[in-house]
Design an enzyme around this catalytic site. Structure first.
Site, PDB file in Angstrom:
ATOM      1  N   LYS A 120       0.860  -1.217   0.082  1.00 35.75           N
ATOM      2  CA  LYS A 120      -0.003  -0.112   0.033  1.00 35.75           C
ATOM      3  C   LYS A 120       0.923   1.284   0.171  1.00 35.75           C
ATOM      4  O   LYS A 120       0.472   2.024  -0.975  1.00 35.75           O
ATOM      5  CB  LYS A 120      -0.701   0.118   1.397  1.00 35.75           C
ATOM      6  CG  LYS A 120      -1.953   0.956   1.117  1.00 35.75           C
ATOM      7  CD  LYS A 120      -2.449   1.627   2.662  1.00 35.75           C
ATOM      8  CE  LYS A 120      -1.463   2.298   3.369  1.00 35.75           C
ATOM      9  NZ  LYS A 120      -2.032   2.750   4.697  1.00 35.75           N
ATOM     10  N   ASP A 138      -6.468   1.043   0.975  1.00 36.15           N
ATOM     11  CA  ASP A 138      -6.430   1.306   2.513  1.00 36.15           C
ATOM     12  C   ASP A 138      -7.450   0.670   3.010  1.00 36.15           C
ATOM     13  O   ASP A 138      -8.459   0.270   2.161  1.00 36.15           O
ATOM     14  CB  ASP A 138      -5.937   2.562   2.837  1.00 36.15           C
ATOM     15  CG  ASP A 138      -7.149   3.609   2.374  1.00 36.15           C
ATOM     16  OD1 ASP A 138      -8.022   3.155   1.799  1.00 36.15           O
ATOM     17  OD2 ASP A 138      -7.066   4.706   2.829  1.00 36.15           O
TER      18      ASP A 138
END
Length: 224
Positions: A120, A138
């Protein structure tokens, strides 16, 4: 969600915010990397309060090493897990200095080898700092993808794969920001603001949340 609906979904978000930006404060690719690493399990606002003064002093990996772990802790102790994050930031800074002459490369595989940097974080840096059309999943994007039916998956990686597949190319560069902002401010975790959502009619979520001060229509009883 059909391809036509997906295209309309993104088009509406684009119309409302044609040039979305991340909310983390940064100066260059390195400070962005540090800010994103610090933002794990923390709010962007909380991270910014710590990094605005930090990045006035520190803008390169070598400057971070010169500051040292204890010096960094003094700046970020208001952020959750600050001791472990400080260790990771110092370690990744050392690795960049030793292996890349202090330069953050636009290379996901390499970025993921840095301490405290996962997929991420790497995707956020690639997208914002280098303009690469990645989608960093996320908690907000994970929720929006599953709740709306845009991209369902049991894990962030699964949702990312679906989004990469179904998101039209024209929207990929900013998809990450549109979905995060939508999840942060409208499609919120506890109670989405369906009544003011620009894509409410395209969304699979039921029941829709009514405007404040109103109650949903009562269900009709079946009569025999």
């Amino acid at each position: 969600m059909t391809r036509k609906k997906i295209a309309e979904f993104y088009a509406r978000l684009r119309d409302l915010n044609p040039e979305p930006e991340g909310e983390l404060h940064y100066v260059n690719p390195y400070t962005l990397l540090v800010a994103v690493a610090l933002s794990a399990q923390a709010t962007d606002k909380g991270v910014n309060r710590a990094t605005v003064p930090l990045f006035e002093k520190v803008q390169t990996p070598q400057q971070m090493l010169d500051l040292g772990e204890e010096g960094l802790i003094e700046h970020i102790r208001t952020i959750g897990l600050y001791r472990n994050k400080a260790k990771n930031v110092i370690a990744l800074s050392r690795k960049l200095v030793d292996e890349r002459e202090g330069v953050v490369p636009p290379d996901r595989d390499y970025l993921e080898t840095l301490p405290g940097v996962g997929r991420k974080t790497a995707n956020v840096v690639l997208n914002i700092a280098f303009g690469i059309p990645t989608i960093a999943v996320d908690t907000h994007i994970f929720r929006v993808g599953n709740r709306t039916g845009l991209a369902k998956g049991k894990t962030p990686d699964a949702v990312e794969k679906v989004l990469e597949k179904v998101t039209p190319d024209e929207f990929k560069l900013h998809a990450h920001h549109w979905l995060i902002l939508h999840g942060r401010y409208i499609c919120k975790a506890r109670k989405p603001d369906c009544w003011r959502c620009p894509v409410e009619d395209l969304c699979a979520f039921k029941p829709k949340t009514p405007p404040p001060g109103t109650q949903p229509a009562p269900k009709r009883r079946k009569t025999g």
